[in-house]
Design a protein around this motif. Structure first.
Motif, PDB file in Angstrom:
ATOM      1  N   GLY A 215       0.730  -0.708   0.156  1.00 15.21           N
ATOM      2  CA  GLY A 215      -0.193  -0.131  -0.047  1.00 15.21           C
ATOM      3  C   GLY A 215       0.786   1.215   0.041  1.00 15.21           C
ATOM      4  N   THR A 216       0.018   2.297  -0.334  1.00 12.88           N
ATOM      5  CA  THR A 216       1.105   3.612  -0.318  1.00 12.88           C
ATOM      6  C   THR A 216       0.606   4.434   1.120  1.00 12.88           C
ATOM      7  N   ASN A 217      -0.552   4.014   2.121  1.00 10.21           N
ATOM      8  CA  ASN A 217      -0.937   4.650   2.782  1.00 10.21           C
ATOM      9  C   ASN A 217       0.117   4.632   3.908  1.00 10.21           C
ATOM     10  N   LEU A 218       1.548   5.005   4.219  1.00 14.16           N
ATOM     11  CA  LEU A 218       2.465   3.865   5.542  1.00 14.16           C
ATOM     12  C   LEU A 218       2.661   5.042   6.883  1.00 14.16           C
ATOM     13  N   THR A 219       2.940   4.528   7.489  1.00 11.74           N
ATOM     14  CA  THR A 219       3.227   5.004   9.038  1.00 11.74           C
ATOM     15  C   THR A 219       5.137   5.203   7.954  1.00 11.74           C
ATOM     16  N   ASN A 220       5.883   6.270   9.228  1.00 10.73           N
ATOM     17  CA  ASN A 220       6.740   6.303   9.121  1.00 10.73           C
ATOM     18  C   ASN A 220       7.786   5.393   9.053  1.00 10.73           C
ATOM     19  N   THR A 221       7.779   5.253  10.074  1.00  8.26           N
ATOM     20  CA  THR A 221       8.462   3.342  10.662  1.00  8.26           C
ATOM     21  C   THR A 221       8.516   2.427   9.372  1.00  8.26           C
ATOM     22  N   GLN A 222       6.747   1.885   8.778  1.00  7.47           N
ATOM     23  CA  GLN A 222       7.001   0.928   7.502  1.00  7.47           C
ATOM     24  C   GLN A 222       7.393   1.959   6.732  1.00  7.47           C
ATOM     25  N   ARG A 223       7.535   2.672   6.240  1.00  9.40           N
ATOM     26  CA  ARG A 223       8.046   3.031   5.316  1.00  9.40           C
ATOM     27  C   ARG A 223      10.288   2.706   5.180  1.00  9.40           C
ATOM     28  N   ILE A 224       9.874   3.670   6.563  1.00  9.41           N
ATOM     29  CA  ILE A 224      11.886   2.915   6.692  1.00  9.41           C
ATOM     30  C   ILE A 224      11.914   1.703   6.044  1.00  9.41           C
ATOM     31  N   PHE A 225      11.018   0.803   6.836  1.00  5.91           N
ATOM     32  CA  PHE A 225      11.476  -0.891   7.098  1.00  5.91           C
ATOM     33  C   PHE A 225      11.289  -1.005   5.460  1.00  5.91           C
ATOM     34  N   ASN A 226      10.483  -0.136   4.783  1.00  4.84           N
ATOM     35  CA  ASN A 226      10.100  -1.001   2.660  1.00  4.84           C
ATOM     36  C   ASN A 226      11.285  -0.652   2.344  1.00  4.84           C
TER      37      ASN A 226
END
Length: 348
Positions: A215-226
């Motif tokens: 998805g695209t509506n991610l938290t900062n933590t999730q975006r960093i992990f990706n």
């Protein structure tokens, strides 16, 4: 390949490809057999075209290329080797931690469709959703752009996410029968997490295999992990890019039966690992380059080509709760003790 490397390879495979002279004619030399095969792999030229350079009939070239590729696979059998112990797996994980800042990573997994001509009487068996006939190269690579697993032959009709479960290595991952090391403490942290393989959303996340948050509506933590997972997983994409750039036969539709195409592709993989250790096999201009100061990525030259048909996710795949918990723990680690100085710059 420089002349020194060619002579080394010739010395390795010559005993398996040398033929006896007969009273009717002299046999084609191992040198000519190997050089003709390498030219075919490097250019993808049709046998009809190669006959003018090699002075060998197309029919004979068809036999020579397959025999020589089989010899290459046999003689370079140790060039691609699945780790057989926890120590060997940990050595691979050390590479991902040191080079790509991803601890407890055992390899990057992905697949690529190899175009082949339609096999007679095969119906739609090899016809994939990208609307061409193919077999699939499923690979796992280490942090140094080397194959540790190369499985070729699954027909292109199998869904991309299902291909890995058709391979012995994939079955071993999901069935937990590989001799993997047990969970270990992450650097500078009290977190104890299992060793994992990294993949993209084409695969089902379970236990030892993790993938990005969708998805695209991610938290900062999730975006960093990706981002952090992407740094490690891009290695396998780049290996495919190197392979296709160096072996022109993979840029074409292979005009051979699936079984013979499988031999061709495997020979390319074994040669890649063999040549990876040679100075003449340079590919730094082909692969993605990351600027740690700005966080920007300069895409490798291979990405400008249109013939790299990697696997894609057709729909979201269910993941086990345990796998989601493991991913969440890695995500928390990457924004705390395991953070790198430039990761926020990348997300700007």
């Amino acid at each position: 390949m420089d002349s020194e490397t060619f002579e080394e390879l010739l010395g390795i495979v010559a005993p398996l490809i040398a033929k006896q002279n007969t009273c009717m004619r002299d046999a084609i030399t191992p040198n000519m057999r190997l050089s003709s095969t390498l030219r075919y792999l490097a250019t993808g030229e049709k046998f009809e075209d190669l006959k003018f350079l090699t002075v060998i009939s197309p029919r004979s070239l068809g036999v020579i290329v397959i025999e020589t590729c089989e010899a290459i696979i046999s003689c370079l059998s140790n060039a691609i080797k699945v780790p057989q112990s926890e120590i060997e797996w940990k050595a691979i994980a050390d590479g991902f931690e040191e080079i790509w800042n991803f601890p407890n990573c055992l390899g990057a997994i992905d697949g690529k469709h190899i175009a082949i001509k339609r096999p007679p009487n095969s119906g739609a068996l090899y016809y994939n959703y990208k609307k061409f006939y193919s077999i699939v190269l499923m690979a796992t690579v280490n942090a140094n752009y080397e194959f540790i697993v190369a499985d070729v032959g699954t027909n292109g009709r199998v869904s991309d996410g299902g291909v890995i479960k058709n391979t012995e290595f994939g079955k071993a991952i999901y069935n937990k029968t590989l001799p993997l090391p047990g969970p270990s403490q992450l650097p500078k942290s009290d977190k104890v997490l299992p060793y994992v393989f990294v993949a993209d959303n084409a695969f089902q996340m379970q236990g030892h295999l993790i993938k990005p948050y969708p998805g695209t509506n991610l938290t900062n933590t999730q975006r960093i992990f990706n981002y952090r997972l992407s740094r490690a997983r891009r290695i396998v994409e780049n290996v495919f890019g190197i392979l296709v750039s160096r072996f022109g036969v993979l840029q074409t539709t292979i005009q051979l039966a699936p079984e013979k195409a499988q031999i061709i592709v495997l020979a390319c993989c074994y040669l890649h690992n063999f040549l990876r250790k040679k100075k003449s096999y340079s590919f730094s201009h082909l692969i993605d380059q990351e600027d740690e100061n700005s966080g920007s990525i300069a895409q490798g030259a291979w990405r400008r080509e249109s013939h790299l048909n990697v696997l894609e996710s057709a729909h979201l795949r269910n993941s086990s709760n345990k796998a989601k918990e493991i991913r969440n723990n890695f995500a928390e680690y990457f924004i705390n003790e395991g953070a790198v100085s430039w990761q926020q710059k990348y997300l700007r």
